[in-house]
Design a protein around this motif. Sequence first.
Motif, PDB file in Angstrom:
ATOM      1  N   VAL A   1       0.854  -1.177  -0.107  1.00 55.23           N
ATOM      2  CA  VAL A   1      -0.032   0.015  -0.084  1.00 55.23           C
ATOM      3  C   VAL A   1       0.984   1.237   0.078  1.00 55.23           C
ATOM      4  CG1 VAL A   1      -1.552   1.159   1.422  1.00 55.23           C
ATOM      5  CG2 VAL A   1      -1.812  -1.002   1.033  1.00 55.23           C
ATOM      6  N   GLU A   2       1.836   1.202   0.567  1.00 58.13           N
ATOM      7  CA  GLU A   2       2.785   2.505   0.794  1.00 58.13           C
ATOM      8  C   GLU A   2       3.695   2.784  -0.404  1.00 58.13           C
ATOM      9  OE1 GLU A   2       2.918   4.468   3.298  1.00 58.13           O
ATOM     10  OE2 GLU A   2       1.887   3.188   4.953  1.00 58.13           O
ATOM     11  N   LYS A   3       3.907   1.557  -1.135  1.00 59.53           N
ATOM     12  CA  LYS A   3       4.372   1.851  -2.386  1.00 59.53           C
ATOM     13  C   LYS A   3       3.717   2.274  -3.508  1.00 59.53           C
ATOM     14  CE  LYS A   3       8.686   0.178  -1.061  1.00 59.53           C
ATOM     15  NZ  LYS A   3      10.042   0.932  -1.429  1.00 59.53           N
ATOM     16  N   ILE A   4       2.597   2.052  -3.496  1.00 63.72           N
ATOM     17  CA  ILE A   4       1.352   2.703  -4.321  1.00 63.72           C
ATOM     18  C   ILE A   4       1.048   3.941  -3.956  1.00 63.72           C
ATOM     19  CG2 ILE A   4      -0.965   2.109  -5.335  1.00 63.72           C
ATOM     20  CD1 ILE A   4      -0.386  -0.885  -4.972  1.00 63.72           C
TER      21      ILE A   4
ATOM     22  N   PHE B   1     -13.526  -5.112  -4.843  1.00 65.34           N
ATOM     23  CA  PHE B   1     -14.319  -6.113  -5.694  1.00 65.34           C
ATOM     24  C   PHE B   1     -14.628  -7.235  -4.838  1.00 65.34           C
ATOM     25  CE2 PHE B   1     -13.701  -4.037  -9.429  1.00 65.34           C
ATOM     26  CZ  PHE B   1     -14.320  -4.419 -10.537  1.00 65.34           C
ATOM     27  N   LYS B   2     -14.112  -7.263  -3.635  1.00 64.36           N
ATOM     28  CA  LYS B   2     -14.638  -8.351  -2.682  1.00 64.36           C
ATOM     29  C   LYS B   2     -14.988  -7.542  -1.331  1.00 64.36           C
ATOM     30  CE  LYS B   2     -14.688 -13.101  -0.802  1.00 64.36           C
ATOM     31  NZ  LYS B   2     -13.437 -14.179  -0.355  1.00 64.36           N
ATOM     32  N   GLY B   3     -16.417  -7.460  -0.965  1.00 66.07           N
ATOM     33  CA  GLY B   3     -17.178  -7.050   0.054  1.00 66.07           C
ATOM     34  C   GLY B   3     -16.676  -7.502   1.423  1.00 66.07           C
ATOM     35  N   LYS B   4     -17.227  -7.118   2.553  1.00 63.10           N
ATOM     36  CA  LYS B   4     -16.830  -7.706   3.718  1.00 63.10           C
ATOM     37  C   LYS B   4     -17.280  -9.153   3.872  1.00 63.10           C
ATOM     38  CE  LYS B   4     -15.151  -6.426   7.756  1.00 63.10           C
ATOM     39  NZ  LYS B   4     -13.792  -6.245   8.109  1.00 63.10           N
ATOM     40  N   SER B   5     -16.257  -9.891   4.074  1.00 53.96           N
ATOM     41  CA  SER B   5     -16.412 -11.427   4.251  1.00 53.96           C
ATOM     42  C   SER B   5     -15.037 -12.222   4.452  1.00 53.96           C
ATOM     43  CB  SER B   5     -17.126 -12.076   3.126  1.00 53.96           C
ATOM     44  OG  SER B   5     -16.411 -11.936   1.846  1.00 53.96           O
ATOM     45  N   LYS B   6     -15.067 -13.236   4.240  1.00 57.80           N
ATOM     46  CA  LYS B   6     -13.520 -13.837   4.244  1.00 57.80           C
ATOM     47  C   LYS B   6     -12.743 -13.477   3.142  1.00 57.80           C
ATOM     48  CE  LYS B   6     -11.534 -18.480   4.392  1.00 57.80           C
ATOM     49  NZ  LYS B   6     -11.833 -19.851   4.247  1.00 57.80           N
ATOM     50  N   ASP B   7     -11.446 -13.027   3.439  1.00 56.55           N
ATOM     51  CA  ASP B   7     -10.533 -12.594   2.347  1.00 56.55           C
ATOM     52  C   ASP B   7     -10.922 -11.267   1.736  1.00 56.55           C
ATOM     53  OD1 ASP B   7      -9.045 -14.781   3.199  1.00 56.55           O
ATOM     54  OD2 ASP B   7      -9.673 -16.125   1.538  1.00 56.55           O
ATOM     55  N   ASP B   8     -11.561 -10.389   2.258  1.00 60.46           N
ATOM     56  CA  ASP B   8     -12.249  -9.444   1.505  1.00 60.46           C
ATOM     57  C   ASP B   8     -11.092  -8.200   1.374  1.00 60.46           C
ATOM     58  OD1 ASP B   8     -12.105  -7.379   3.579  1.00 60.46           O
ATOM     59  OD2 ASP B   8     -13.589  -8.728   4.610  1.00 60.46           O
ATOM     60  N   ASP B   9     -11.627  -7.294   0.623  1.00 56.90           N
ATOM     61  CA  ASP B   9     -10.739  -6.212   0.050  1.00 56.90           C
ATOM     62  C   ASP B   9     -11.105  -4.967   0.861  1.00 56.90           C
ATOM     63  OD1 ASP B   9      -9.904  -8.000  -1.979  1.00 56.90           O
ATOM     64  OD2 ASP B   9     -11.157  -7.062  -3.577  1.00 56.90           O
ATOM     65  N   VAL B  10     -11.844  -4.938   1.812  1.00 56.06           N
ATOM     66  CA  VAL B  10     -12.166  -3.633   2.486  1.00 56.06           C
ATOM     67  C   VAL B  10     -11.249  -3.077   3.262  1.00 56.06           C
ATOM     68  CG1 VAL B  10     -14.011  -2.877   4.248  1.00 56.06           C
ATOM     69  CG2 VAL B  10     -14.474  -4.616   2.621  1.00 56.06           C
ATOM     70  N   GLN B  11     -10.431  -3.772   4.037  1.00 55.10           N
ATOM     71  CA  GLN B  11      -9.708  -3.263   5.022  1.00 55.10           C
ATOM     72  C   GLN B  11      -8.450  -2.728   4.261  1.00 55.10           C
ATOM     73  OE1 GLN B  11      -7.941  -5.858   7.950  1.00 55.10           O
ATOM     74  NE2 GLN B  11      -7.158  -4.031   9.318  1.00 55.10           N
ATOM     75  N   ILE B  12      -7.628  -3.346   3.227  1.00 56.90           N
ATOM     76  CA  ILE B  12      -6.519  -2.693   2.535  1.00 56.90           C
ATOM     77  C   ILE B  12      -7.061  -1.703   1.833  1.00 56.90           C
ATOM     78  CG2 ILE B  12      -6.934  -4.347   0.430  1.00 56.90           C
ATOM     79  CD1 ILE B  12      -3.755  -4.892   0.593  1.00 56.90           C
ATOM     80  N   THR B  13      -8.432  -1.645   1.192  1.00 60.23           N
ATOM     81  CA  THR B  13      -8.800  -0.483   0.483  1.00 60.23           C
ATOM     82  C   THR B  13      -8.743   0.784   1.294  1.00 60.23           C
ATOM     83  OG1 THR B  13     -10.069  -2.029  -1.185  1.00 60.23           O
ATOM     84  CG2 THR B  13     -10.194   0.049  -1.384  1.00 60.23           C
ATOM     85  N   GLN B  14      -9.298   0.600   2.705  1.00 61.59           N
ATOM     86  CA  GLN B  14      -9.569   1.560   3.492  1.00 61.59           C
ATOM     87  C   GLN B  14      -8.191   2.137   3.657  1.00 61.59           C
ATOM     88  OE1 GLN B  14     -11.980  -0.220   6.510  1.00 61.59           O
ATOM     89  NE2 GLN B  14     -13.801   0.583   5.638  1.00 61.59           N
ATOM     90  N   LEU B  15      -7.161   1.046   3.840  1.00 58.77           N
ATOM     91  CA  LEU B  15      -5.890   1.495   4.445  1.00 58.77           C
ATOM     92  C   LEU B  15      -5.158   2.514   3.387  1.00 58.77           C
ATOM     93  CD1 LEU B  15      -3.300   1.258   6.348  1.00 58.77           C
ATOM     94  CD2 LEU B  15      -2.799  -0.682   5.066  1.00 58.77           C
ATOM     95  N   LEU B  16      -5.323   2.050   1.842  1.00 60.86           N
ATOM     96  CA  LEU B  16      -5.073   3.055   0.906  1.00 60.86           C
ATOM     97  C   LEU B  16      -5.566   4.359   0.884  1.00 60.86           C
ATOM     98  CD1 LEU B  16      -3.295   3.380  -1.694  1.00 60.86           C
ATOM     99  CD2 LEU B  16      -4.914   2.173  -2.973  1.00 60.86           C
ATOM    100  N   GLN B  17      -6.935   4.347   1.169  1.00 59.99           N
ATOM    101  CA  GLN B  17      -7.671   5.672   1.183  1.00 59.99           C
ATOM    102  C   GLN B  17      -7.157   6.528   2.224  1.00 59.99           C
ATOM    103  OE1 GLN B  17     -11.977   5.213   2.558  1.00 59.99           O
ATOM    104  NE2 GLN B  17     -12.529   6.988   1.478  1.00 59.99           N
ATOM    105  N   GLU B  18      -6.893   5.939   3.334  1.00 61.30           N
ATOM    106  CA  GLU B  18      -6.214   6.834   4.309  1.00 61.30           C
ATOM    107  C   GLU B  18      -4.939   7.266   4.114  1.00 61.30           C
ATOM    108  OE1 GLU B  18      -6.018   4.031   7.846  1.00 61.30           O
ATOM    109  OE2 GLU B  18      -8.036   4.023   7.904  1.00 61.30           O
ATOM    110  N   ARG B  19      -3.991   6.599   3.503  1.00 63.72           N
ATOM    111  CA  ARG B  19      -2.948   7.168   2.849  1.00 63.72           C
ATOM    112  C   ARG B  19      -2.872   8.237   1.775  1.00 63.72           C
ATOM    113  NH1 ARG B  19      -2.283   4.587   6.977  1.00 63.72           N
ATOM    114  NH2 ARG B  19      -0.775   3.304   7.280  1.00 63.72           N
ATOM    115  N   LEU B  20      -3.991   8.360   0.993  1.00 65.31           N
ATOM    116  CA  LEU B  20      -4.105   9.370  -0.222  1.00 65.31           C
ATOM    117  C   LEU B  20      -4.604  10.658   0.301  1.00 65.31           C
ATOM    118  CD1 LEU B  20      -5.556   6.542  -3.020  1.00 65.31           C
ATOM    119  CD2 LEU B  20      -3.180   7.504  -2.433  1.00 65.31           C
TER     120      LEU B  20
END
Length: 374
Positions: free
Chosen positions: A214-217, A238-257
Amino acid sequence: MRKPQVFIFGYYGWKNTGDDAMIHAILQELCALTDRAEFAVLSLVPVVIPPQARGRVRFIKPSPVKVFWEILQSSVLVIGGGTHIFDYGIKRRAAKILSRILLLVLFARVSGKRVYILGNGIGPLTTAWGKTLAKLICRLADYISVRDRESYRILERWGFTDKARLAFDPSVLIEPSPEIHGGLPEGDKRISGISLSPVFEIYYNHREKDCQLVEKIAKPVNQWLKQNPRGEAWLFVFKGKSKDDDVQITQLLQERLQPPEQVKLIGYDPDPAKTLARLAQCHAFIGMRYHSCLFAYLNGVPLLIIDYHPKCRALAEEIELSEPAVISLPEILNGQFQERWNNLLDSPKDFRANLPVEIARQRAMEGIQGVKIP
């Protein structure tokens, strides 16, 4: 007479846009093949289905007893795409998936049912046990359609080409929703879409590396946002809140931008046609999830694929992307994302796929048309 029953197995209902798109397209095409059949779909929750399938579909919650009962009641078992037959990543997890599919296929064949594997990616297969289980699954199937040449080459080596077809991922058959305004936004606004997934945590139990990714991007994207007040970064889940979802990593990127007013998070939508239409508004796209890249391709959006899994390069080969349009995880972690990002924005024509969408759709359609329903 009792209507033909078709049981469709896949990982549906887990808030995965790619899986949503595939079952939508499979039902769309199977309904076009026959107006008599009824369908039971294994899904944690009901998903959006095409209009022609309404009244003909039942959703079955995951349960061994229900699954085996539905196979007994059906004349056809369909293993819907995408990547089920592999031993990549955590081996215990891969062995569990392969064993489960083999058991279902074996039970269906012993029960006198026809078995179709549709729109799958096969591999990577690097272990002796993985190859053995995968080969048994394919040997027992009546018909196999695969979505990329690498998968077809595996079937060639195993001698299964007499019942195999090189098709395409079924999700190319869906159309963007008319409810969402598609096409590029008016004026000089520039939108860059990004889709990330926590691949290091999923495949290697190494969450810290996802944070490094995330930091590199984030760094070059922030520079671009600062230099372009009319630029926006749209972050697609592309994968909502469930097992192996993208929510947390996408929010982390959002916080960094920064600044936040130039950043927009596009949450998971259960209707893949709406996500497809939203992505059409992007001028460039960086994708990790296989189907996020496929949606960019369908919309003709210049695309940089983050190669986290061999299926990513297989997709790049299928849609005829140039080598610079694919970047590996080590390349990003070693600081090479900045240059590739700049190239994507400055020379978008070098990041466009060359395979006509019409050809991809024809291949996908022919792959599903190989199914024979009594």
